[in-house]
Design a protein around this motif. Structure first.
Motif, PDB file in Angstrom:
ATOM      1  N   PRO A  74      -1.890   3.728  -1.346  1.00  0.00           N
ATOM      2  CA  PRO A  74      -0.557   4.556  -1.825  1.00  0.00           C
ATOM      3  C   PRO A  74      -1.089   5.691  -2.962  1.00  0.00           C
ATOM      4  CG  PRO A  74      -0.179   2.347  -1.467  1.00  0.00           C
ATOM      5  CD  PRO A  74      -1.407   2.469  -1.324  1.00  0.00           C
ATOM      6  N   GLN A  75      -1.799   5.053  -3.847  1.00  0.00           N
ATOM      7  CA  GLN A  75      -1.899   5.829  -5.057  1.00  0.00           C
ATOM      8  C   GLN A  75      -3.020   6.940  -4.794  1.00  0.00           C
ATOM      9  OE1 GLN A  75      -2.230   2.597  -4.987  1.00  0.00           O
ATOM     10  NE2 GLN A  75      -1.212   1.410  -6.782  1.00  0.00           N
ATOM     11  N   ARG A  79      -2.112  11.116  -5.356  1.00  0.00           N
ATOM     12  CA  ARG A  79      -3.270  11.963  -6.135  1.00  0.00           C
ATOM     13  C   ARG A  79      -3.663  13.080  -5.159  1.00  0.00           C
ATOM     14  NH1 ARG A  79      -5.361  15.270  -7.995  1.00  0.00           N
ATOM     15  NH2 ARG A  79      -6.976  15.343  -9.507  1.00  0.00           N
ATOM     16  N   TYR A  80      -3.962  12.914  -3.986  1.00  0.00           N
ATOM     17  CA  TYR A  80      -4.617  13.880  -3.201  1.00  0.00           C
ATOM     18  C   TYR A  80      -3.984  14.637  -2.222  1.00  0.00           C
ATOM     19  CZ  TYR A  80      -8.516  11.745  -5.549  1.00  0.00           C
ATOM     20  OH  TYR A  80      -9.637  11.433  -6.416  1.00  0.00           O
ATOM     21  N   ILE A 151       5.884   5.710   3.161  1.00  0.00           N
ATOM     22  CA  ILE A 151       5.765   7.025   3.501  1.00  0.00           C
ATOM     23  C   ILE A 151       6.945   7.737   2.990  1.00  0.00           C
ATOM     24  CG2 ILE A 151       6.713   8.035   5.767  1.00  0.00           C
ATOM     25  CD1 ILE A 151       6.119   5.221   7.414  1.00  0.00           C
ATOM     26  N   ALA A 152       7.870   7.279   2.239  1.00  0.00           N
ATOM     27  CA  ALA A 152       9.149   8.128   1.821  1.00  0.00           C
ATOM     28  C   ALA A 152       8.239   8.555   0.462  1.00  0.00           C
ATOM     29  CB  ALA A 152      10.336   7.263   1.322  1.00  0.00           C
ATOM     30  N   GLN A 153       7.564   7.874  -0.309  1.00  0.00           N
ATOM     31  CA  GLN A 153       6.806   8.440  -1.603  1.00  0.00           C
ATOM     32  C   GLN A 153       5.778   9.472  -1.032  1.00  0.00           C
ATOM     33  OE1 GLN A 153       5.305   4.998  -3.563  1.00  0.00           O
ATOM     34  NE2 GLN A 153       7.300   4.335  -4.403  1.00  0.00           N
ATOM     35  N   TRP A 243     -10.563   1.923  -7.713  1.00  0.00           N
ATOM     36  CA  TRP A 243     -10.106   1.729  -9.154  1.00  0.00           C
ATOM     37  C   TRP A 243      -8.580   1.538  -9.171  1.00  0.00           C
ATOM     38  CZ3 TRP A 243     -13.180   0.124 -12.625  1.00  0.00           C
ATOM     39  CH2 TRP A 243     -14.589   0.515 -12.576  1.00  0.00           C
ATOM     40  N   CYS A 244      -7.918   2.091  -8.493  1.00  0.00           N
ATOM     41  CA  CYS A 244      -6.257   1.999  -8.366  1.00  0.00           C
ATOM     42  C   CYS A 244      -6.234   0.626  -7.617  1.00  0.00           C
ATOM     43  CB  CYS A 244      -5.647   2.889  -7.486  1.00  0.00           C
ATOM     44  SG  CYS A 244      -5.530   4.618  -8.283  1.00  0.00           S
TER      45      CYS A 244
END
Length: 519
Positions: A74-75, A79-80, A151-153, A243-244
């Protein structure tokens, strides 16, 4: 000036793009919030104490599985995705989006095997011996809830707010309708509610998938770009995700879910149920606090603009504006909790759990401090310095151990105190780490002090009215009116900050505010 570049391509994260999605965002979030709160109070009023305690433990279990099974996906996507969209690499963007959804779902499904294998141990530890038959149902609930939220995020990061928010709102309304139906039929049990949740969360996930397919099929840029960038930057993506994920693992013993499991292990069913009510109220506030709500608008803007300009000071200014909005709205309920919280909560819960307003206020303060920590998290991820969390989160997670010796004397307050200590140590480490690497975050203390003063003044006015014999509803109204008045009169906001806020508001709302200011 046009908001299109030299090649007449849309600027995806412009102020106009944010404004165009704002109405969908507010409407969808508002419907979801109302439905969620109504369902919560229906469950509190109708479930027995042991049943609500079991629901609290099951809810925590699926959240922990979601955390452990994330593997930083997710993170990495947060980010990308904005970066690829900003660079108009739609081919790679869609491939990363769909691939991440599939991987996330598979990882969650695979990790569900573990609690099924350890059913006896988990049931005994979490006091679920009488509810073992419901555990598989709640693993299914968790699958749809975690993945639909993921998915919403992702869609929020693309500013597809209509698709994300309306899908979640539709699921929330279905859950409310199903709960009301079960209540009317006198069949609102934990098992039946699990089926309602499976259907409603699954419906949201299906809607989200259909919206993605619709966006892709109607996107004139879907074939543009080079998907080879995913291979070229794969090490960068993998390093960030790694790292996340370490951040997730090192913080696994901090937060709502571990607190619930901690209470389930160390305390009786009655305490579990009380904490379940407190924690669900705080969780509701967390989900719909401005920082969490607007992160779907703010995070992609922060990530995309930093990838273009590498301007950390600009990020700090935007972050502090969001924090100001967060504090202004969050301190209003805190004032009410101090004045008439017991009366309001006893009315809402049918007086089932006694006077818990002060306990709710204590955990609410933890939420306020956590919002600053979450803001730091956004800044850290924008500059890709998230390896600091491997160390700071060890102290954050370890803080829960501090609660163990305090439980006999302080009860549930021990958890709130331990959380605050852990946050203070962790945030200090992150701040020092950023500063040593040239990223200086300047916290706006004037905003914080101004809002706290407004809250205290409002609480004092409300308490005086209660002592004078006013009904708690009137005292609540007085508290809110005084709070709003003091905030508007005294909050130290500069003209530059006001203009920055106005920039991202919809045109009609800006015009309304401007007319009000003139009058």
């Amino acid at each position: 000036m046009s908001e299109r570049g030299p090649s007449a391509r849309p600027v995806h994260y412009s102020a106009a793009a944010i404004r165009s999605s704002f109405a969908h965002f507010v409407l969808g979030k508002g419907v979801s919030a109302v439905a969620t709160l109504l369902v919560l109070f229906l469950l509190v009023r109708e479930f027995s104490v042991p049943e609500f305690a079991a629901y609290t433990s099951l809810h925590a279990l699926v959240l922990i599985i979601g955390l452990v099974s994330s593997f930083g996906v997710p993170q990495m996507l947060h980010r990308y995705l904005p970066e690829l969209r900003t660079h108009h690499n739609s081919r790679a963007m869609y491939l990363l989006l769909v691939g991440s959804i599939v991987v996330r779902a598979m990882l969650y499904a695979l990790l569900c095997i573990v609690p099924l294998m350890l059913m006896e141990v988990l049931s005994e530890s979490l006091k679920l011996t009488d509810w073992q038959h419901i555990v598989p149902l709640y693993l299914a609930v968790g699958f749809f809830r975690v993945n639909s939220g993921f998915i919403a995020q992702a869609l929020e990061n693309l500013l597809w707010q209509r698709d994300a928010q309306y899908s979640l709102a539709a699921g929330g309304l279905l859950k409310l309708a199903g709960t009301l139906y079960m209540l009317a039929a006198d069949q609102l049990t934990l098992a039946n509610f699990a089926y309602v949740e499976i259907f409603s969360e699954g419906f949201s996930m299906l809607m989200l998938a259909m919206f993605i397919l619709h966006r892709w099929s109607n996107d004139g840029e879907r074939a543009e770009g080079d998907r080879g960038v995913l291979v070229a930057d794969s090490r960068r993506y993998a390093r960030f995700a790694f790292w996340c994920y370490l951040q997730n693992l090192t913080s696994i013993f901090y937060g709502s879910a571990p607190n619930r499991l901690f209470v389930a292990y160390f305390m009786s069913a009655e305490f579990i149920a009380v904490f379940g009510v407190v924690d669900r109220l705080i969780d509701f506030a967390r989900r719909y606090e401005p920082l969490n709500m607007f992160v779907g608008l703010v995070r992609p803007v922060m990530m995309s603009r930093y990838s273009q300009h590498q301007n950390f000071d600009q990020l700090v200014r935007l972050a502090n504006l969001v924090l100001l909005a967060n504090f202004v709205l969050l301190f209003a309920p805190l004032s009410v909790l101090l004045v008439s919280g017991d009366e309001l909560l006893n009315w809402a819960t049918d007086a089932k759990f006694g006077n818990i307003a002060l306990l709710v206020a204590g955990f609410y303060v933890v939420l306020l401090v956590t919002s600053v920590n979450n803001l730091l998290d956004l800044l850290v991820k924008a500059v890709e310095q998230n390896r600091v969390y491997m160390f700071s989160n060890l102290f954050l997670s370890g803080s829960l151990l501090l609660a163990v010796p305090l439980i006999p004397a302080l009860g549930l307050w021990a958890i709130a105190i331990a959380n605050l200590v852990g946050l203070a140590v962790s945030m200090s480490m992150v701040y020092i780490y950023l500063r040593r690497r040239g990223y200086c975050y300047r916290f706006e203390w004037r905003h914080c002090i101004g809002v706290i003063a407004s809250s205290l003044a409002a609480a004092a006015a409300g308490m005086l009215s209660m002592w004078a014999g006013a009904h708690f509803v009137l005292a609540t109204a007085i508290t809110l009116v005084v709070y709003v008045g003091v905030v508007l009169l005294t909050l130290p906001v500069t003209e530059e900050e006001k203009s920055s806020m106005m920039e991202i508001l919809p045109m009609r709302l800006r015009a309304l505010i401007s007319r009000g200011a003139v009058q």
